[in-house]
Structures are given as structure tokens and as C-alpha cells.
Design a protein around this motif. Sequence first.
Motif, PDB file in Angstrom:
ATOM      1  N   THR A 101       3.066  -2.245   8.418  1.00 35.84           N
ATOM      2  CA  THR A 101       3.475  -1.922   8.410  1.00 35.84           C
ATOM      3  C   THR A 101       4.524  -1.788   6.321  1.00 35.84           C
ATOM      4  O   THR A 101       3.772  -0.242   5.977  1.00 35.84           O
ATOM      5  N   LEU A 102       3.690  -2.872   5.953  1.00 37.71           N
ATOM      6  CA  LEU A 102       4.022  -2.670   4.398  1.00 37.71           C
ATOM      7  C   LEU A 102       3.050  -2.257   4.010  1.00 37.71           C
ATOM      8  O   LEU A 102       2.998  -0.895   2.513  1.00 37.71           O
ATOM      9  N   ASN A 105       2.925   1.744   4.566  1.00 33.95           N
ATOM     10  CA  ASN A 105       3.673   2.432   3.133  1.00 33.95           C
ATOM     11  C   ASN A 105       3.273   2.657   1.750  1.00 33.95           C
ATOM     12  O   ASN A 105       3.144   3.513   1.366  1.00 33.95           O
ATOM     13  N   ARG A 108       0.852   5.444   1.151  1.00 38.47           N
ATOM     14  CA  ARG A 108       1.585   6.495   1.592  1.00 38.47           C
ATOM     15  C   ARG A 108       2.620   6.502   0.114  1.00 38.47           C
ATOM     16  O   ARG A 108       3.158   7.783   0.107  1.00 38.47           O
ATOM     17  N   ALA A 110       4.711   4.653  -1.312  1.00 39.60           N
ATOM     18  CA  ALA A 110       5.709   4.086  -1.525  1.00 39.60           C
ATOM     19  C   ALA A 110       5.996   2.800  -2.147  1.00 39.60           C
ATOM     20  O   ALA A 110       4.596   1.990  -2.611  1.00 39.60           O
ATOM     21  N   VAL A 113       9.799  -0.620   0.079  1.00 37.48           N
ATOM     22  CA  VAL A 113      10.413  -1.259   0.667  1.00 37.48           C
ATOM     23  C   VAL A 113      10.884  -2.842   1.421  1.00 37.48           C
ATOM     24  O   VAL A 113      10.848  -3.437   0.778  1.00 37.48           O
ATOM     25  N   LEU A 115      11.759  -3.855   5.152  1.00 33.21           N
ATOM     26  CA  LEU A 115      12.113  -3.865   6.428  1.00 33.21           C
ATOM     27  C   LEU A 115      13.038  -5.104   7.590  1.00 33.21           C
ATOM     28  O   LEU A 115      12.556  -6.237   6.975  1.00 33.21           O
TER      29      LEU A 115
END
Length: 258
Positions: A101-102, A105, A108, A110, A113, A115
Motif C-alpha cells: 500500500t505504501l 501511494n 501516486r 504521496a 504515509v 497506515l
Amino acid sequence: DLQIEEDLIEEVVRLWGYERLPVRPPRAASPMQPQPEGRRSRFAVRRTIAARDYQEVIGYSFVESELDRMLGNREPIRLLNPIAAHMDVMRTTLWGGLIETLRANLNRRATRVRLFEAGRVFSADPSVKPGPLAVNGVHQPEMLAGLAYGSAAEEQWGIPARAVDFFDVKADLQALFGSTAPVFERAGHPALHPGRSAHLVIDGRPVGWLGALHPAIQQTLELPHAPILFELEMDALVSRPVPVFEPVSKFPPVVPDQ
């Protein structure tokens, strides 16, 4: 198509009109269940970590075997019929899904982060017997894991910008445990930096890990910086000490003259 009594009832109701059926809420006994004072709900645990500026994610229970191996797990449970080639084993840690997931991100753009995920992990254990919530030979502890990457705080004028570090996440975990106060003992983990990792110990029993991602794994995954990771046993988080009343002394304090 009429085989049983319910089939006939369905046909009659269809011809008569579903909209003409009276709507009555079901009645059922709903007794209040006792809640031990020494335990808090899992929702309270998730709410507490979310209040520390972490966002909850829900990942798949199966991950890529190569990533799971890099995180220190040598013998995961393999799936007989995986839904995809890169999801071929049951997860033995929640870190794999958080790291993926990192990476999504970061792709994109980011830059910060944070989570967390609460869920079960799976490992082979012949001592586990089958039961209502157990599978024969499979150990399924419930864990809470998290990840912090990027700056310690959102960009602002009040404080200088700096990267999140081990001690920032340690403070988050201390707030999460509350009055339980775990001990952080230096220890090594295959997925964590040799000099930036620690065991969390409560009453002499290890209940989790905290540390920065290992530099070799960071390089393999092409991450610009190493995230700070933690993974904790949920049972240790939901348990909490019950306050005990102690009477105040009836004698006034004695202070010696200086």
C-alpha cells in the motif's frame, strides 16, 4: 417449479403483490453481554491508533511469497488455487500488505504515509486442534500492524520539517498501550534494521516488534526512505490493568526542616 411449500407461498405472494405485504420489524431477545473491566474493545484500539494520525487499510489475507520471504518468513502456508500468481501464500505478517500500500501511494506522489491494519496472520502449527474458530494445524493470531513514512508532521510553519523516526512511532505505541507501559528491548528481526529495532515486552513476554525496515529490503523494493514498522498482538492491546483504590492516609505529611 413447485417442489416444496415455500415455492407455493412465493408464487402466491408474487401474484398478490410484494408491496401489499405488511412490514413488521423482527422481534428477538437481545440481552446485554457482560464486558470485563480489564478488557477494551478492538474498536477502541483502532480508534486510538487512528487518533494518532494513522489511516486504516484492509488488505488481502494472501500475499506474494517472495515478499513474505523477504520479511523473514520461510515456510508460509501455500494456496492450492491462488486468485493470482503474485498472491500464492497466506500472510504470516501484516507488513507485506502495508508495504504494498505504501508503494502504491508513493507511485501516486504521496510524500507522507501513515497506515495501520488489524487482522489475522497465518502459520502452520501442528498443535492447533480444529474448533468453531480454529482450523486444524493453522495458528491464526490477531495482530495490529502499522507503518509511518515521510515527515513526522504535516507541512506547517509552526515546527521545522523532519523525517519520522523510531522514537516518534515509539511514542505512538506508548499512547496506544496507555497505562500498560511495555518495555522496549533491543532485539534483531530479519526484516528490520539491525540497529533500529526492538521487542515490546509485557510481564516478561514479547508481544510485538518496532523498527525501521532493513536497508537491503528497502533497496530491493526501491523505496526512497525506510519506513518505520510495528506489529503487535491484539490480545496484549485489548487487555488493560484495572485501577485499584488505595485509601488516603489519615496522618498529615511530615516534612523535615531544612
